[in-house]
Design a protein around this motif. Sequence first.
Motif, PDB file in Angstrom:
ATOM      1  N   TRP A  46       1.411 -16.566 -10.293  1.00 53.28           N
ATOM      2  CA  TRP A  46       0.810 -15.897  -9.140  1.00 53.28           C
ATOM      3  C   TRP A  46       1.792 -15.788  -7.985  1.00 53.28           C
ATOM      4  CZ3 TRP A  46      -3.358 -13.037  -8.808  1.00 53.28           C
ATOM      5  CH2 TRP A  46      -4.338 -13.156  -9.783  1.00 53.28           C
ATOM      6  N   THR A  47       2.520 -16.842  -7.703  1.00 52.53           N
ATOM      7  CA  THR A  47       3.464 -16.820  -6.585  1.00 52.53           C
ATOM      8  C   THR A  47       4.580 -15.814  -6.835  1.00 52.53           C
ATOM      9  OG1 THR A  47       2.983 -19.143  -6.150  1.00 52.53           O
ATOM     10  CG2 THR A  47       4.967 -18.240  -5.154  1.00 52.53           C
ATOM     11  N   GLY A  48       5.141 -15.841  -8.039  1.00 46.39           N
ATOM     12  CA  GLY A  48       6.212 -14.904  -8.361  1.00 46.39           C
ATOM     13  C   GLY A  48       5.763 -13.458  -8.276  1.00 46.39           C
ATOM     14  N   VAL A  49       4.576 -13.163  -8.781  1.00 47.87           N
ATOM     15  CA  VAL A  49       4.068 -11.789  -8.763  1.00 47.87           C
ATOM     16  C   VAL A  49       3.740 -11.353  -7.339  1.00 47.87           C
ATOM     17  CG1 VAL A  49       2.124 -10.347  -9.477  1.00 47.87           C
ATOM     18  CG2 VAL A  49       3.272 -11.792 -11.133  1.00 47.87           C
ATOM     19  N   ILE A  50       3.167 -12.218  -6.534  1.00 50.95           N
ATOM     20  CA  ILE A  50       2.837 -11.847  -5.154  1.00 50.95           C
ATOM     21  C   ILE A  50       4.094 -11.558  -4.357  1.00 50.95           C
ATOM     22  CG2 ILE A  50       1.895 -12.748  -2.980  1.00 50.95           C
ATOM     23  CD1 ILE A  50      -0.296 -14.092  -4.696  1.00 50.95           C
ATOM     24  N   ILE A  51       5.117 -12.388  -4.507  1.00 49.05           N
ATOM     25  CA  ILE A  51       6.373 -12.151  -3.790  1.00 49.05           C
ATOM     26  C   ILE A  51       7.011 -10.849  -4.264  1.00 49.05           C
ATOM     27  CG2 ILE A  51       8.732 -12.998  -3.433  1.00 49.05           C
ATOM     28  CD1 ILE A  51       7.558 -15.847  -3.508  1.00 49.05           C
ATOM     29  N   ALA A  52       7.013 -10.609  -5.569  1.00 49.55           N
ATOM     30  CA  ALA A  52       7.587  -9.372  -6.103  1.00 49.55           C
ATOM     31  C   ALA A  52       6.793  -8.158  -5.616  1.00 49.55           C
ATOM     32  CB  ALA A  52       7.623  -9.420  -7.626  1.00 49.55           C
ATOM     33  N   PHE A  53       5.485  -8.269  -5.532  1.00 46.45           N
ATOM     34  CA  PHE A  53       4.663  -7.160  -5.058  1.00 46.45           C
ATOM     35  C   PHE A  53       4.952  -6.841  -3.592  1.00 46.45           C
ATOM     36  CE2 PHE A  53       0.663  -5.534  -3.221  1.00 46.45           C
ATOM     37  CZ  PHE A  53       0.590  -4.328  -3.923  1.00 46.45           C
ATOM     38  N   ILE A  54       5.117  -7.870  -2.785  1.00 49.50           N
ATOM     39  CA  ILE A  54       5.465  -7.656  -1.377  1.00 49.50           C
ATOM     40  C   ILE A  54       6.815  -6.950  -1.288  1.00 49.50           C
ATOM     41  CG2 ILE A  54       6.111  -8.841   0.771  1.00 49.50           C
ATOM     42  CD1 ILE A  54       3.930 -10.927   0.046  1.00 49.50           C
ATOM     43  N   GLY A  55       7.776  -7.379  -2.089  1.00 45.56           N
ATOM     44  CA  GLY A  55       9.078  -6.713  -2.100  1.00 45.56           C
ATOM     45  C   GLY A  55       8.981  -5.268  -2.546  1.00 45.56           C
ATOM     46  N   PHE A  56       8.127  -5.005  -3.527  1.00 46.94           N
ATOM     47  CA  PHE A  56       7.914  -3.636  -3.992  1.00 46.94           C
ATOM     48  C   PHE A  56       7.337  -2.778  -2.879  1.00 46.94           C
ATOM     49  CE2 PHE A  56       4.892  -0.578  -5.798  1.00 46.94           C
ATOM     50  CZ  PHE A  56       5.763   0.213  -6.530  1.00 46.94           C
ATOM     51  N   CYS A  57       6.379  -3.315  -2.142  1.00 44.08           N
ATOM     52  CA  CYS A  57       5.778  -2.568  -1.028  1.00 44.08           C
ATOM     53  C   CYS A  57       6.791  -2.311   0.078  1.00 44.08           C
ATOM     54  CB  CYS A  57       4.569  -3.321  -0.474  1.00 44.08           C
ATOM     55  SG  CYS A  57       3.182  -3.364  -1.616  1.00 44.08           S
ATOM     56  N   VAL A  58       7.600  -3.310   0.392  1.00 42.04           N
ATOM     57  CA  VAL A  58       8.639  -3.144   1.412  1.00 42.04           C
ATOM     58  C   VAL A  58       9.637  -2.080   0.973  1.00 42.04           C
ATOM     59  CG1 VAL A  58      10.614  -4.307   2.490  1.00 42.04           C
ATOM     60  CG2 VAL A  58       8.400  -5.450   2.390  1.00 42.04           C
ATOM     61  N   SER A  59      10.067  -2.180  -0.265  1.00 41.46           N
ATOM     62  CA  SER A  59      11.036  -1.212  -0.781  1.00 41.46           C
ATOM     63  C   SER A  59      10.460   0.196  -0.787  1.00 41.46           C
ATOM     64  CB  SER A  59      11.457  -1.627  -2.193  1.00 41.46           C
ATOM     65  OG  SER A  59      12.460  -0.774  -2.670  1.00 41.46           O
ATOM     66  N   GLY A  60       9.210   0.341  -1.177  1.00 45.16           N
ATOM     67  CA  GLY A  60       8.573   1.655  -1.178  1.00 45.16           C
ATOM     68  C   GLY A  60       8.433   2.230   0.215  1.00 45.16           C
ATOM     69  N   ALA A  61       8.070   1.405   1.175  1.00 46.66           N
ATOM     70  CA  ALA A  61       7.932   1.880   2.550  1.00 46.66           C
ATOM     71  C   ALA A  61       9.269   2.355   3.103  1.00 46.66           C
ATOM     72  CB  ALA A  61       7.357   0.768   3.432  1.00 46.66           C
TER      73      ALA A  61
END
Length: 83
Positions: free
Chosen positions: A13-28
């Motif tokens: 869960w921690t790894g996926v949440i951090i990766a998802f936040i990075g994905f959102c930042v990168s997309g923005a």
Amino acid sequence: MAGTSHGHTPAAWTGVIIAFIGFCVSGAFMVLANVWGFWAGLVVVALGGVVGLAMKAAGMGAPKAAHTDLSEVIAANRLAAKV
């Protein structure tokens, strides 16, 4: 997968949440045409993977299941088919 609790660990869960936040930042930042922000987001995605692996190594991941040898499974299936 539901029967094995695959991925239902703090490490996953921690790894996926951090990766998802990075994905959102990168997309923005991709939409904003900011190259440095885009790459910073991808670094956060990679950091999520590293954090997940580190937590798994610390014992917060799922233990590896003991797999039976393929020859044993085949022999058991043949024995069951004869009965």
